[in-house]
Design a protein around this motif. Sequence first.
Motif, mmCIF file in Angstrom:
data_model
loop_
_atom_site.group_PDB
_atom_site.id
_atom_site.type_symbol
_atom_site.label_atom_id
_atom_site.label_comp_id
_atom_site.label_asym_id
_atom_site.label_seq_id
_atom_site.Cartn_x
_atom_site.Cartn_y
_atom_site.Cartn_z
ATOM 1 N N LEU A 130 0.830 -1.275 -0.101
ATOM 2 C CA LEU A 130 0.199 0.126 0.082
ATOM 3 C C LEU A 130 0.888 1.108 -0.142
ATOM 4 C CD1 LEU A 130 -2.652 -0.940 2.435
ATOM 5 C CD2 LEU A 130 -3.008 -0.863 0.204
ATOM 6 N N LEU A 131 1.054 1.755 -1.227
ATOM 7 C CA LEU A 131 1.680 2.965 -1.206
ATOM 8 C C LEU A 131 1.288 3.951 -2.132
ATOM 9 C CD1 LEU A 131 5.474 1.549 -1.792
ATOM 10 C CD2 LEU A 131 4.579 2.584 0.019
ATOM 11 N N VAL A 173 -0.489 5.449 4.421
ATOM 12 C CA VAL A 173 -0.070 4.444 3.569
ATOM 13 C C VAL A 173 0.749 3.520 4.559
ATOM 14 C CG1 VAL A 173 0.449 3.355 1.476
ATOM 15 C CG2 VAL A 173 -1.261 4.897 1.665
ATOM 16 N N GLN A 174 1.949 4.254 4.836
ATOM 17 C CA GLN A 174 2.811 3.447 5.738
ATOM 18 C C GLN A 174 2.428 2.760 6.933
ATOM 19 O OE1 GLN A 174 6.095 6.570 5.774
ATOM 20 N NE2 GLN A 174 6.469 6.234 3.894
ATOM 21 N N LEU A 175 1.470 3.301 7.525
ATOM 22 C CA LEU A 175 0.646 2.878 8.534
ATOM 23 C C LEU A 175 0.202 1.526 8.382
ATOM 24 C CD1 LEU A 175 -0.948 5.833 10.628
ATOM 25 C CD2 LEU A 175 0.994 4.399 11.476
ATOM 26 N N ALA A 176 -0.617 1.544 7.256
ATOM 27 C CA ALA A 176 -1.341 0.665 6.741
ATOM 28 C C ALA A 176 -0.350 -0.717 6.313
ATOM 29 C CB ALA A 176 -2.478 0.585 5.621
ATOM 30 N N ASN A 177 0.569 -0.295 5.662
ATOM 31 C CA ASN A 177 1.637 -1.258 5.280
ATOM 32 C C ASN A 177 2.311 -1.833 6.601
ATOM 33 O OD1 ASN A 177 1.572 -1.305 2.641
ATOM 34 N ND2 ASN A 177 3.261 0.401 2.516
ATOM 35 N N GLN A 209 -5.361 2.478 12.756
ATOM 36 C CA GLN A 209 -4.735 3.983 12.846
ATOM 37 C C GLN A 209 -4.842 4.490 11.636
ATOM 38 O OE1 GLN A 209 -3.706 1.162 14.170
ATOM 39 N NE2 GLN A 209 -2.477 1.556 16.082
ATOM 40 N N ALA A 210 -4.565 4.040 10.525
ATOM 41 C CA ALA A 210 -4.414 4.364 9.168
ATOM 42 C C ALA A 210 -5.658 4.953 9.001
ATOM 43 C CB ALA A 210 -3.958 3.381 8.019
ATOM 44 N N LEU A 211 -6.897 4.110 8.870
ATOM 45 C CA LEU A 211 -8.286 4.565 8.608
ATOM 46 C C LEU A 211 -8.727 5.679 9.580
ATOM 47 C CD1 LEU A 211 -9.981 0.982 8.212
ATOM 48 C CD2 LEU A 211 -9.645 2.692 6.456
#
Length: 322
Positions: A9-10, A29-33, A39-41
């Motif tokens: 996810l970038l 996106v880095q959080l999701a990765n 937290q990303a959402l």
Amino acid sequence: MLTPRIFALLLLGMSYLPVAHADNLKEIVQLANSGQATQALERLDTHIRANPKDAQAIFTRGVILAEVGKRDEAIKSFVSVTEMHPNLPEPYNNLAVLYADQGQYDKAKKALETAIKTHPSYATAHENLGDVYARQASEAYDKALQLDNSNSRAQNKLSMIKGLFNGSYKPVIVGNKEQKPAEPAAKPAETAKPAEPAATPTPAAPAADSADPAVVAAVNAWAAAWASQNVDGYLASYASSFKTPKGEARSDWENLRRERISKPAKISVDLSNIKVKMDGDKARVSFQQSYRGGGLAQRTSKTLFMVNSGGKWLIEQEIADN
């Protein structure tokens, strides 16, 4: 249906989307990765409230929601992007992936046709549309085999289609490589090849030419009934002489199977590497079984001992090696 999994996810490099908040989105996106999807959402929701027209952020939100299994919410996100940018093919493709995962093939087909209409050279949409047609055909042949498991024509057609169709739709994700803005369609990243979530088994031809094709047809009909949660059809695949796994009463075993098959919202059962050893009116069938349902994903080596009873091949014993 296959449940598409999204790995990388970038930030998606689309020239038509706002870039003022690119750094913020990259951090999200880095959080999701890193596995911090919640937290990303949360950060995405805050960003979108402040920037409700940021299609880049809404598209990214749909990707993350799909990854964490919130598919209905993901669908809403991608629909929002199509409403803001109706000529973009990527959101339609991702909608089709999610619709197909839910078995809504007509909606998936319509979404893919829209993607192709906006960009006729969009190869991913063409491939996914072919997979939708293949899935519909395979389900029709499965149904034919459930009604008549000796239908060798349907079995041959089903085997041919399943050999072409790997059950994996390709979602367009927030790509892990920068893409050229001039390109009309985002290049899809690699997707997993999970066991097919659709409610149909993946049959394979028997290893020996001398094997009775009706044996393999009976095994595939058994798996098809299981995957479609047709409990009566599933139980009808077992002989009256069936040896229950733990020596329990046949009625107790059947009640347990009814409960376990009926409980999940959806089941997939894929068979591969089927091998048949014939011995008169008996057959030994071994294969690899991939099962997915109710949050459980399991790959098992299984052997069925079958007997020809009244012209039908039925299961006398079932042995699983987990």
